[in-house]
Design an enzyme around this catalytic site. Sequence first.
Site, mmCIF file in Angstrom:
data_model
loop_
_atom_site.group_PDB
_atom_site.id
_atom_site.type_symbol
_atom_site.label_atom_id
_atom_site.label_comp_id
_atom_site.label_asym_id
_atom_site.label_seq_id
_atom_site.Cartn_x
_atom_site.Cartn_y
_atom_site.Cartn_z
ATOM 1 N N ASP A 121 -1.451 6.005 10.433
ATOM 2 C CA ASP A 121 -0.571 6.601 9.416
ATOM 3 C C ASP A 121 0.174 7.829 9.937
ATOM 4 O O ASP A 121 1.380 7.972 9.746
ATOM 5 C CB ASP A 121 -1.384 6.942 8.152
ATOM 6 C CG ASP A 121 -2.408 8.048 8.369
ATOM 7 O OD1 ASP A 121 -2.994 8.137 9.469
ATOM 8 O OD2 ASP A 121 -2.629 8.842 7.432
ATOM 9 N N GLY A 126 4.852 4.705 -5.718
ATOM 10 C CA GLY A 126 5.377 3.373 -5.401
ATOM 11 C C GLY A 126 6.825 3.233 -5.869
ATOM 12 O O GLY A 126 7.653 4.090 -5.548
ATOM 13 N N ALA A 150 4.964 2.692 3.719
ATOM 14 C CA ALA A 150 5.949 3.199 2.746
ATOM 15 C C ALA A 150 5.781 4.706 2.584
ATOM 16 O O ALA A 150 6.737 5.476 2.725
ATOM 17 C CB ALA A 150 5.778 2.497 1.398
ATOM 18 N N ARG A 172 -13.984 1.855 14.858
ATOM 19 C CA ARG A 172 -13.392 3.165 15.081
ATOM 20 C C ARG A 172 -14.411 4.284 15.205
ATOM 21 O O ARG A 172 -14.039 5.415 15.490
ATOM 22 C CB ARG A 172 -12.344 3.475 14.000
ATOM 23 C CG ARG A 172 -12.885 3.750 12.620
ATOM 24 C CD ARG A 172 -11.810 3.740 11.543
ATOM 25 N NE ARG A 172 -10.649 4.598 11.796
ATOM 26 C CZ ARG A 172 -9.669 4.784 10.903
ATOM 27 N NH1 ARG A 172 -9.715 4.176 9.730
ATOM 28 N NH2 ARG A 172 -8.652 5.555 11.183
ATOM 29 N N ARG A 193 -8.912 6.698 1.965
ATOM 30 C CA ARG A 193 -9.470 5.397 2.373
ATOM 31 C C ARG A 193 -10.964 5.445 2.090
ATOM 32 O O ARG A 193 -11.719 6.081 2.840
ATOM 33 C CB ARG A 193 -9.241 5.143 3.870
ATOM 34 C CG ARG A 193 -7.796 5.049 4.273
ATOM 35 C CD ARG A 193 -7.103 3.792 3.752
ATOM 36 N NE ARG A 193 -5.706 3.745 4.166
ATOM 37 C CZ ARG A 193 -4.702 4.340 3.534
ATOM 38 N NH1 ARG A 193 -4.924 5.051 2.439
ATOM 39 N NH2 ARG A 193 -3.464 4.234 3.981
ATOM 40 N N ASP A 220 4.045 6.811 4.501
ATOM 41 C CA ASP A 220 4.161 7.538 5.781
ATOM 42 C C ASP A 220 5.625 7.793 6.119
ATOM 43 O O ASP A 220 5.997 8.871 6.607
ATOM 44 C CB ASP A 220 3.542 6.737 6.937
ATOM 45 C CG ASP A 220 2.125 6.274 6.639
ATOM 46 O OD1 ASP A 220 1.445 6.931 5.826
ATOM 47 O OD2 ASP A 220 1.706 5.260 7.235
#
Length: 308
Positions: free
Chosen positions: A31, A232, A261, A106, A172, A263
């Site tokens: 991101d 959004g 979107a 990760r 997240r 970012d």
Amino acid sequence: MIRVASIGECMLELALGTTPSAPARFGFGGDTLNTAVYLARALAGRQATVSYVTALGDDPFSTEMIAAWEAEGVDTGAVARIADALPGLYLIRTDAAGERAFYYWRESAAARRMLDDGRDLALAERLRDYDLVYLSGITLGVLHDERRRKLMRLLESLAGSGTRVAFDTNFRPRLWPDPELARRAWRTVAAVAATALPSLDDERALFGDASTAAVADRWLGWGVAEVVVKDGPRPCLVADAGGRTAVAPEPVRDVVDTTAAGDSFNGGYLAARLLGAAPAAAAAEGHRVAARVIGARGAIVPRDATDS
Ligand code: ADP
């Protein structure tokens, strides 16, 4: 001369084919890297440096990532290369119905060590004259405990010498064993941040907010001077001491892929602010960049898509 840095993790991406015999596609994604790329595009041709701050390994994949970022005009002088480490990796698996699932490796990624071994102090020195540093809730989520405290000390030191700190929540859940840790981390960042760029969805998940106004109230109440709450396809809310303005996005007829979107909105918004635009005008610029990005496939769309 404008100097801006984005701090975070970029991982290797392997998108599996939709059938066992279809070839997999190799790439990278992150991101904060997306935002760095859209900042670099928006500031191209200006007297500006856009640096990405992370750690990678000394493997060929890391070398390829650095080359790709430099080709985008992103400065990689602050990317640490760690001899015995590798970048994080995720796989994308698309099922027969076209639904995508993401699988991550990760935990041992080099990026988690970006502030180890004195690198935090070196960054404090290197970024001291920067106008802006940007980070997200993912940056905070991948750095645990003492590493997160080091990041906070770095941000405090930069903010103390006049660097603006900008933050996007990008919550997240899988990075946070307990959502209370994320709520606390947001609040800690708010103490040093000049700009918050949360999205309503993230904040609803963490705080149960019903509206962009409720999100703006909390961030302003925490002392952040400039807040932009994305929502959004609905208008974002720009809020500061001067008041509140809802700024509607551009209508996008064919939404191809909403990856990045938010970012890309941040890249367009922050670049416009660095060039002197007022917050509402910068939000219109953020919407303009995001509209181009969601109208094409991938997080980093071809350069000509964002030039127009
Ligand atoms: P995130 O990627 O962080 O979840 P959002 O979904 O809130 O972010 O979207 C960020 C920005 O992307 C919006 O402010 C808007 O500019 C643009 N955007 C997202 N979805 C749409 C859409 N369906 N139509 C037009 N613009 C959109």
